[in-house]
Design an enzyme around this catalytic site. Sequence first.
Site, PDB file in Angstrom:
ATOM      1  N   PHE A   7       0.824  -1.209   0.000  1.00 14.32           N
ATOM      2  CA  PHE A   7       0.000   0.000   0.000  1.00 14.32           C
ATOM      3  C   PHE A   7       0.866   1.270   0.000  1.00 14.32           C
ATOM      4  CE2 PHE A   7      -1.792   2.928   3.360  1.00 14.32           C
ATOM      5  CZ  PHE A   7      -2.490   3.734   2.462  1.00 14.32           C
ATOM      6  N   GLY A  47       1.606  -7.615  -0.627  1.00  9.77           N
ATOM      7  CA  GLY A  47       1.475  -6.614  -1.686  1.00  9.77           C
ATOM      8  C   GLY A  47       0.780  -7.238  -2.873  1.00  9.77           C
ATOM      9  N   LEU A  60      10.770  -0.786   2.815  1.00  7.88           N
ATOM     10  CA  LEU A  60       9.409  -0.832   3.350  1.00  7.88           C
ATOM     11  C   LEU A  60       8.896  -2.255   3.518  1.00  7.88           C
ATOM     12  CD1 LEU A  60       9.565   2.186   2.529  1.00  7.88           C
ATOM     13  CD2 LEU A  60       7.251   2.014   1.666  1.00  7.88           C
ATOM     14  N   THR A  80      11.100 -11.888   8.616  1.00 10.16           N
ATOM     15  CA  THR A  80      10.976 -10.858   7.588  1.00 10.16           C
ATOM     16  C   THR A  80      11.505  -9.534   8.105  1.00 10.16           C
ATOM     17  OG1 THR A  80       8.949 -11.952   6.927  1.00 10.16           O
ATOM     18  CG2 THR A  80       9.341  -9.782   5.988  1.00 10.16           C
ATOM     19  N   TYR A 119       5.965  -7.751  16.976  1.00 12.46           N
ATOM     20  CA  TYR A 119       6.034  -6.834  15.832  1.00 12.46           C
ATOM     21  C   TYR A 119       6.779  -5.562  16.220  1.00 12.46           C
ATOM     22  CZ  TYR A 119       4.731  -4.103  11.769  1.00 12.46           C
ATOM     23  OH  TYR A 119       4.782  -3.344  10.628  1.00 12.46           O
TER      24      TYR A 119
END
Length: 325
Positions: free
Chosen positions: A12, A37, A77, A96, A150
């Site tokens: 996004f 994505g 990003l 990740t 996170y």
Amino acid sequence: MRRNLVTGGAGFIGSHLVEHLLARGESVVALDDLSTGSFRNLEQASSHPGFRFRFGSALDTDLVVREVDCVDRVFHLAAAVGVKRIVESPVLTLQTNIRGTEVLLEAAARRQTPLLLASTSEVYGKGSRVPFSENDDLVYGPTSKARWCYGASKAVDEFLGLAYFRERALPCVVARMFNTVGPRQTGRYGMVLPRFIEQALAGGPLTVYGDGSQTRCFSHVADIIGALDQLCGRASAAGRVFNLGSSEEVSIRELAERVRAAVRPEAAVVSVPYEDVYGEGFEDIERRVPDLRRIRDELGFAPSRNLDAIIAELRQEALQGQGDG
Ligand code: UDP
């Protein structure tokens, strides 16, 4: 022509950044593994001569080194996205976010290629003193609760970025983004505003988690990507952390009411217990408000749209999507 690499370029925020850079006459390689994505986000960009899409993962060292070596700036990003997904897949989140960032930093450090590290207001954890300021202490819950991995993993990313700045002279800047919204954001990963819009258009109900007294500040992606562009490679910003967002605070209950009023006044708004969505023992952030003084001082940053304007734009987009579909 300045050349840029945007990891997570099909996401996004990434796809909006790609379009923005292309419109400024720069060239862009978007690297994305399309896990969250979507190539559809790049429909507009894909016909541009300055654009190239590279399917792949930020964990693929050889690929990343090859791509980083060809550009003047890196926007990192690519990350695991959405609180719900993170609670369900903590291994993926940690790999990740942490390993991916290490790979990018290491590659960029080879030639001191300026790098913007996308971070998040989640790093503040459950800090309760608002507004959240860049030098505040970070407060997390126990490691037995996957929810905190996170924020903690993005905090590790920040430590890494700042360490590469200090030890390896990498011009790295950190942007902590707060609840960014705008066209093309999907509700699929739990984000509240696109979900409310989709729910209202479908006739309701709008699902408010908990009692809805928790607050957030929503900022438009166009404002955010303009700031990302300005920060990356800016000498006075290197080695620093910046909050990015809006300070217009709204409760989630109030947000639901405003979306309902704008989109479908007859739709119902219902309360859903947190444990029904996130499982037992989930802790939400009660208030999330950025202190924007630092970014204001650095760039003169000020959000250009208020929440009502954003809701109106998203309503229009969704109606158009329905017409097209
Ligand atoms: N939320 C909600 N209904 C939904 C989705 C989210 O009430 O359908 C709440 C969520 O519990 C949180 C707020 O909206 O309090 C913002 O959630 P989001 O996942 O968009 O962002 P974050 O929690 O990361 O700020």
